[in-house]
Design a protein around this motif. Structure first.
Motif, short mmCIF file in Angstrom:
data_model
loop_
_atom_site.label_atom_id
_atom_site.label_comp_id
_atom_site.label_asym_id
_atom_site.label_seq_id
_atom_site.Cartn_x
_atom_site.Cartn_y
_atom_site.Cartn_z
N ASN A 35 44.19 37.58 44.17
CA ASN A 35 43.28 38.72 44.23
C ASN A 35 42.20 38.43 45.28
OD1 ASN A 35 43.97 40.68 41.96
ND2 ASN A 35 43.96 38.72 40.90
N ASP A 38 38.62 40.08 45.45
CA ASP A 38 38.47 40.99 44.32
C ASP A 38 38.33 40.18 43.02
OD1 ASP A 38 38.40 43.09 42.55
OD2 ASP A 38 40.23 44.04 43.29
N GLU A 39 37.18 39.54 42.86
CA GLU A 39 36.95 38.73 41.68
C GLU A 39 36.95 39.56 40.40
OE1 GLU A 39 33.50 35.81 40.04
OE2 GLU A 39 34.08 35.57 42.14
N GLU A 40 36.52 40.81 40.48
CA GLU A 40 36.52 41.69 39.31
C GLU A 40 37.94 41.90 38.78
OE1 GLU A 40 35.24 43.69 36.14
OE2 GLU A 40 33.92 42.69 37.56
N GLN A 41 38.87 42.15 39.70
CA GLN A 41 40.28 42.30 39.30
C GLN A 41 40.79 41.00 38.68
OE1 GLN A 41 42.26 44.97 39.37
NE2 GLN A 41 44.25 44.46 40.20
N SER A 75 48.29 42.97 41.40
CA SER A 75 48.24 41.92 42.41
C SER A 75 49.53 41.11 42.40
CB SER A 75 47.02 41.02 42.19
OG SER A 75 47.00 40.54 40.87
N ARG A 97 45.83 47.47 49.34
CA ARG A 97 44.50 46.95 48.99
C ARG A 97 43.74 46.49 50.22
NH1 ARG A 97 45.32 42.36 44.59
NH2 ARG A 97 46.76 41.65 46.17
N TRP A 98 44.45 46.07 51.26
CA TRP A 98 43.82 45.57 52.48
C TRP A 98 44.10 46.49 53.66
CZ3 TRP A 98 47.25 42.08 49.83
CH2 TRP A 98 46.60 41.32 48.86
#
Length: 178
Positions: A35, A38-41, A75, A97-98
């Motif tokens: 991830n 995206d630490e929240e994910q 992910s 996502r990117w």
């Protein structure tokens, strides 16, 4: 503290779990790497992982099955061996996502395209397409007759291999599936 960069730990990590030899810590590091940015994910998936494994003994736990399930279509991916359509959809979803898109070297909406290709070939195409942008597409053993995988930053390749070995995950580059 760690040979895996000093990434922030989840809020409820206790000092014992923060030991880099602890399986839960290694799972957290794995999730951070698939991830990127995206630490929240990663935190949501870590919570789902904890819930999935419950009170199971970590020493006898195969982490890849619950990990693959909690990351699926967010992910990571898991597709049946012959399901080229779902593989393309999953990888397109992950790369979006990117703001990246894989050049599938053909028309994925065309039935003939799918009749002339297979999952290992498509994984190699996606691997080659992502590499110039600094991403690595990985695959691992999960369920029989399936392909499972995820994407990390290429700079994290050494950490991914090390974490896979520690977690008992048979990890390989997507270009090596054929």
């Amino acid at each position: 503290m760690s040979r895996f960069d000093d990434d922030e730990l989840p809020p409820d990590f206790d000092d014992e779990a923060a030991d880099e030899t602890a399986q839960e810590y290694q799972v957290w590091q794995w999730l951070l790497r698939i991830n990127p940015g995206d630490e929240e994910q990663a935190l949501q998936q870590f919570s789902a992982y904890r819930e999935a494994v419950g009170d199971e003994d970590p020493d006898g736990l195969e982490v890849i099955l619950p990990l693959t399930r909690v990351i699926d279509w967010q992910s990571g991916f898991q597709v049946e061996a012959g399901d080229t359509r779902t593989l393309i959809q999953a990888i397109d979803e992950l790369t979006a996502r990117w703001n990246l898109a894989v050049d599938w070297e053909g028309e994925p909406d065309d039935d003939e395209f799918h009749a002339e290709t297979d999952v290992p070939s498509l994984l190699a195409i996606a691997y080659d397409s992502l590499a110039p942008y600094g991403y690595t597409l990985w695959v691992w053993e999960a369920e029989p007759d399936t392909y499972a995988g995820g994407i990390s930053l290429s700079r994290d390749s050494e950490a991914m291999r090390e974490l896979a070995a520690l977690l008992g995950i048979e990890l390989r580059l997507a270009s090596e599936t054929g």
